[in-house]
Motif scaffolding. Structure first.
Motif, PDB file in Angstrom:
ATOM      1  N   GLU A 157      53.937  31.020  46.024  1.00 56.30           N
ATOM      2  CA  GLU A 157      53.464  32.005  47.000  1.00 56.30           C
ATOM      3  C   GLU A 157      52.553  33.054  46.352  1.00 56.30           C
ATOM      4  OE1 GLU A 157      56.386  34.439  49.305  1.00 56.30           O
ATOM      5  OE2 GLU A 157      57.029  32.416  49.943  1.00 56.30           O
ATOM      6  N   LEU A 158      52.944  33.505  45.153  1.00 56.33           N
ATOM      7  CA  LEU A 158      52.111  34.488  44.435  1.00 56.33           C
ATOM      8  C   LEU A 158      50.714  33.926  44.173  1.00 56.33           C
ATOM      9  CD1 LEU A 158      54.174  36.106  41.538  1.00 56.33           C
ATOM     10  CD2 LEU A 158      53.326  37.188  43.616  1.00 56.33           C
ATOM     11  N   ALA A 159      50.690  32.666  43.712  1.00 55.68           N
ATOM     12  CA  ALA A 159      49.405  32.024  43.419  1.00 55.68           C
ATOM     13  C   ALA A 159      48.617  31.840  44.712  1.00 55.68           C
ATOM     14  CB  ALA A 159      49.645  30.684  42.738  1.00 55.68           C
ATOM     15  N   ALA A 160      49.332  31.519  45.787  1.00 54.41           N
ATOM     16  CA  ALA A 160      48.676  31.310  47.080  1.00 54.41           C
ATOM     17  C   ALA A 160      48.076  32.617  47.602  1.00 54.41           C
ATOM     18  CB  ALA A 160      49.664  30.738  48.087  1.00 54.41           C
ATOM     19  N   ALA A 161      48.747  33.738  47.304  1.00 55.05           N
ATOM     20  CA  ALA A 161      48.244  35.034  47.769  1.00 55.05           C
ATOM     21  C   ALA A 161      46.877  35.332  47.157  1.00 55.05           C
ATOM     22  CB  ALA A 161      49.237  36.133  47.422  1.00 55.05           C
ATOM     23  N   ASP A 162      46.691  34.966  45.893  1.00 54.59           N
ATOM     24  CA  ASP A 162      45.375  35.152  45.259  1.00 54.59           C
ATOM     25  C   ASP A 162      44.316  34.321  45.984  1.00 54.59           C
ATOM     26  OD1 ASP A 162      46.225  36.851  43.220  1.00 54.59           O
ATOM     27  OD2 ASP A 162      46.884  35.155  41.980  1.00 54.59           O
ATOM     28  N   VAL A 163      44.699  33.096  46.345  1.00 54.84           N
ATOM     29  CA  VAL A 163      43.752  32.223  47.033  1.00 54.84           C
ATOM     30  C   VAL A 163      43.404  32.805  48.405  1.00 54.84           C
ATOM     31  CG1 VAL A 163      43.405  29.935  48.027  1.00 54.84           C
ATOM     32  CG2 VAL A 163      44.485  30.161  45.787  1.00 54.84           C
ATOM     33  N   GLU A 164      44.425  33.324  49.119  1.00 54.71           N
ATOM     34  CA  GLU A 164      44.182  33.948  50.433  1.00 54.71           C
ATOM     35  C   GLU A 164      43.158  35.074  50.297  1.00 54.71           C
ATOM     36  OE1 GLU A 164      45.283  32.829  53.173  1.00 54.71           O
ATOM     37  OE2 GLU A 164      47.291  31.923  52.939  1.00 54.71           O
ATOM     38  N   GLU A 165      43.334  35.880  49.261  1.00 54.67           N
ATOM     39  CA  GLU A 165      42.419  36.995  49.052  1.00 54.67           C
ATOM     40  C   GLU A 165      41.005  36.478  48.747  1.00 54.67           C
ATOM     41  OE1 GLU A 165      43.839  39.846  46.165  1.00 54.67           O
ATOM     42  OE2 GLU A 165      42.233  41.257  46.651  1.00 54.67           O
ATOM     43  N   PHE A 166      40.967  35.444  47.941  1.00 52.56           N
ATOM     44  CA  PHE A 166      39.683  34.819  47.616  1.00 52.56           C
ATOM     45  C   PHE A 166      39.004  34.308  48.883  1.00 52.56           C
ATOM     46  CE2 PHE A 166      37.312  30.910  46.777  1.00 52.56           C
ATOM     47  CZ  PHE A 166      36.412  31.319  45.796  1.00 52.56           C
ATOM     48  N   LEU A 167      39.787  33.653  49.751  1.00 53.48           N
ATOM     49  CA  LEU A 167      39.229  33.090  50.984  1.00 53.48           C
ATOM     50  C   LEU A 167      38.709  34.201  51.890  1.00 53.48           C
ATOM     51  CD1 LEU A 167      41.878  30.307  51.796  1.00 53.48           C
ATOM     52  CD2 LEU A 167      39.547  29.968  50.935  1.00 53.48           C
ATOM     53  N   ALA A 168      39.481  35.299  51.957  1.00 50.99           N
ATOM     54  CA  ALA A 168      39.065  36.414  52.813  1.00 50.99           C
ATOM     55  C   ALA A 168      37.763  37.034  52.295  1.00 50.99           C
ATOM     56  CB  ALA A 168      40.175  37.460  52.869  1.00 50.99           C
ATOM     57  N   LEU A 169      37.672  37.198  50.979  1.00 54.35           N
ATOM     58  CA  LEU A 169      36.478  37.840  50.396  1.00 54.35           C
ATOM     59  C   LEU A 169      35.226  36.976  50.476  1.00 54.35           C
ATOM     60  CD1 LEU A 169      37.939  39.528  47.184  1.00 54.35           C
ATOM     61  CD2 LEU A 169      36.916  40.697  49.145  1.00 54.35           C
ATOM     62  N   THR A 170      35.430  35.664  50.550  1.00 53.70           N
ATOM     63  CA  THR A 170      34.258  34.785  50.538  1.00 53.70           C
ATOM     64  C   THR A 170      33.901  34.269  51.927  1.00 53.70           C
ATOM     65  OG1 THR A 170      35.699  32.930  49.972  1.00 53.70           O
ATOM     66  CG2 THR A 170      34.544  34.005  48.155  1.00 53.70           C
ATOM     67  N   GLU A 171      34.612  34.790  52.943  1.00 52.81           N
ATOM     68  CA  GLU A 171      34.316  34.368  54.322  1.00 52.81           C
ATOM     69  C   GLU A 171      32.997  35.000  54.768  1.00 52.81           C
ATOM     70  OE1 GLU A 171      36.986  32.733  57.624  1.00 52.81           O
ATOM     71  OE2 GLU A 171      37.798  34.425  56.536  1.00 52.81           O
ATOM     72  N   GLU A 172      32.167  34.201  55.425  1.00 54.89           N
ATOM     73  CA  GLU A 172      30.884  34.793  55.850  1.00 54.89           C
ATOM     74  C   GLU A 172      30.986  35.377  57.253  1.00 54.89           C
ATOM     75  OE1 GLU A 172      28.203  31.748  53.271  1.00 54.89           O
ATOM     76  OE2 GLU A 172      29.637  31.210  54.825  1.00 54.89           O
TER      77      GLU A 172
END
Ligand SMILES: [Zn+2]
Length: 593
Positions: A578-593
């Motif tokens: 879950e911790l690792a997934a949270a980083d990915v979620e943040e990455f996805l949010a920041l790279t959304e156009e």
């Protein structure tokens, strides 16, 4: 305290003055050579009584401490100057001492088995054995699972040319491979390692072209590699058969002091959570302008938005952030920086990579790396300081209580790295830099949850199939590609079927299954990190107590005792993921156009 004008070379003279010219070091090596002979005699003529046993164990431990101090010192000399011929000659001498001492070990193991069950139980209940009973019991149990001493020593002797030799042959093959590529109109000849570095080139043409040539090169040497791998696996399977061991995983699990249930719980938890990492790979493909990533795109950089740090700044940053969750580790690290325990200078003639090593007789450690200011250098420094801290909290323990397995070895280092990586993300100066740092973390998760999972699936299946006969190059490629597709949930366009040939880890004969302990260490420390964040700096006492027990219990007991956690159940592993997934979620949010 402000850390500034720090020295970037280490201090070794307090251990043995004078480097490879040291008289003290020479005297010490002479002593180990003689003492190994003395110990061999003592082991041969040993007759059991409570007193003789205790004094033998004390002697063995003190010998081991002195031998490993001398060995670590020579390792440091060679690392700081790979051309130090004197140091290399000394290393050769110590290697013979190690070999002689390992034979002493086999004789002792036999003597341990000869002690009756009742006498043994009595003996281990004495307070002198409080910290080392686990390690002695383990040795006795392991010896019992093996064949008799004459058969085991025959296996050891034959293994030199019949088993380890395949690994050496593989190294020779890898060493002669040269990959010709054209980069910016210039033809370059790359070694295997140099070619692998090109997979993180920002230019897709470079990555793709290098990958194609890389695969061709492995295809060309395929028959050699397949022969090596078949013989290594065949030899191992045959020994297991003679010992009456049915499961291929028996030995790796024993070495890592863990149960099969724990390993399955970990992989099952990972398998159930792949979707988010597939989303990350898909987003990365989109950001690179591709439909899907190929094998050679997984490590490609998204941008070059990485700020550099000076060594002093890095030291300050690490110590400051350690202090928020682990004040004792912060104090220890500060001292390591100030006392010259770290060799970080960026100069030629040093060996590549980083490591941490200990001098048990001095109760000191040293860290080796080359610092050029990149974020990855900063994590390496934090990583090695984590290892050094682990060694430091064990320094008052008897030697036999300080040996921990590979799966927990990476716990302290990864924990330290996580603190610093998280701090770096929250301190990022721009959105771009933040994305780059989060991407770095996501890449690591993909390596642990997908790439290493593929290695594990492949290796398990390959050993099973090898029982029925040799596997052809085609079959090995097929098994590998299947494992990769499964482990990456089909997220890639193109895979790397020759990975079984190009990955050195499959050819290491000293340690079987050089893969799952990495993933274990990563997730185990993620679980500990989550707890530390929940509880704050007061958690450190518990953390230290856990580290102090790493050399004297199995991982299931370790987790239960210090974290109240059952690692044979998926829940614990899911939290880390879950911790690792949270980083990915943040990455996805920041790279959304
Ligand atoms: Zn490490």
């Amino acid at each position: 305290m402000l850390l500034q004008d720090l020295r970037q070379t280490w201090e070794l003279d307090s251990v043995f003055p004078g480097g490879s010219e040291s008289k003290e070091l020479l005297t010490e090596i002479n002593w180990t050579e003689n003492e190994a002979k003395e110990l061999a005699k003592k082991a041969d003529s040993f007759t059991f009584s409570n007193e003789t046993f205790l004094s033998l164990i004390k002697e063995l431990q003190s010998f081991s401490e002195r031998l490993s101090t001398a060995g670590a010192f020579i390792g440091c000399l060679i690392a700081q100057d790979v051309k130090d011929k004197k140091a290399m000659a000394l290393r050769g001498r110590l290697e013979s001492v190690y070999a002689a001492f390992s034979n002493v070990g086999s004789v002792i193991d036999q003597k341990l088995m000869d002690i009756s069950e009742d006498a043994w139980k009595d003996l281990m209940s004495f307070p002198e054995y409080e910290h080392i009973a686990f390690s002695l019991n383990e040795r006795r149990m392991n010896a019992k699972e093996k064949l008799g001493i004459s058969e085991e020593s025959l296996i050891n002797d034959l293994a030199v040319d019949g088993y380890h030799a395949w690994s050496t042959l593989y190294d020779l093959v890898v060493g002669r491979i040269s990959i010709k590529v054209e980069i910016d109109g210039n033809e370059e000849e790359l070694s295997v390692g140099q070619a692998e570095n090109k997979f993180s080139s920002p230019d897709r043409n470079v990555r793709k072209d290098t990958f194609e040539k890389f695969v061709q090169a492995w295809d060309h040497e395929g028959e050699f590699c397949a022969a090596s791998l078949n013989h290594i696996a065949g030899f191992r399977n045959e020994i297991y058969r003679h010992r009456g061991w049915e499961e291929t995983l028996k030995e790796p699990l024993v070495i890592n002091r863990m149960q099969e249930e724990t390993l399955s719980a970990m992989w099952n938890a990972i398998t159930s959570q792949k979707e988010i990492f597939v989303k990350y790979l898909d987003r990365k493909a989109k950001l690179l302008g591709l439909d899907k990533l190929s094998w050679y795109d997984v490590d490609a950089p998204l941008s070059s938005a990485n700020s550099k740090m000076s060594y002093d700044e890095a030291a300050q940053f690490i110590v400051e952030h350690f202090r928020t969750l682990a004040p004792k580790m912060a104090d220890f690290s500060e001292k390591a920086f100030l006392d010259g325990w770290i060799e970080a200078e960026d100069r030629s003639g040093k060996r590549p990579g980083g490591f941490c090593t200990g001098f048990p007789t001095k109760k000191e450690t040293r860290i080796f790396m080359t610092f050029s200011g990149t974020p990855s250098n900063v994590s390496t420094l934090a990583h090695e300081l984590g290892h050094a801290f682990h060694t430091d909290v064990l320094k008052e323990m008897p030697y036999y209580a300080t040996n921990y397995a590979m799966n927990v070895a990476e716990t302290a280092s990864t924990f330290a790295e996580m603190i610093v990586a998280d701090a770096a993300v929250s301190n990022a100066k721009s959105k771009e830099e933040k994305i780059a740092l989060l991407e770095d973390k996501a890449q690591r998760s993909v390596a642990f949850f997908m790439n290493i999972h593929a290695r594990f699936l492949f290796e398990t299946r390959m050993y099973e199939e090898r029982k029925a006969g040799q596997l052809s190059v085609e079959r090995l490629c097929e098994l590998m590609e299947e494992a990769q597709k499964e482990a990456f949930n089909g997220a890639l366009e193109e895979y790397h079927p020759y990975f079984w040939a190009s990955k050195l880890h499959f050819y290491i004969t000293d340690v079987p299954f050089y893969n799952f302990p990495y993933t274990f260490g990563y997730l185990f420390s993620a679980g500990i990190y989550a707890k530390a964040k929940e509880e704050g700096p007061s958690f450190e006492e518990k953390y230290i107590a856990l580290l102090q027990d790493t050399g004297k219990m199995e991982v299931e007991e370790l987790a239960q005792k210090h974290l109240g956690i059952d690692v044979t159940k998926q829940d614990f592993w899911l939290k880390g993921i879950e911790l690792a997934a949270a980083d990915v979620e943040e990455f996805l949010a920041l790279t959304e156009e």
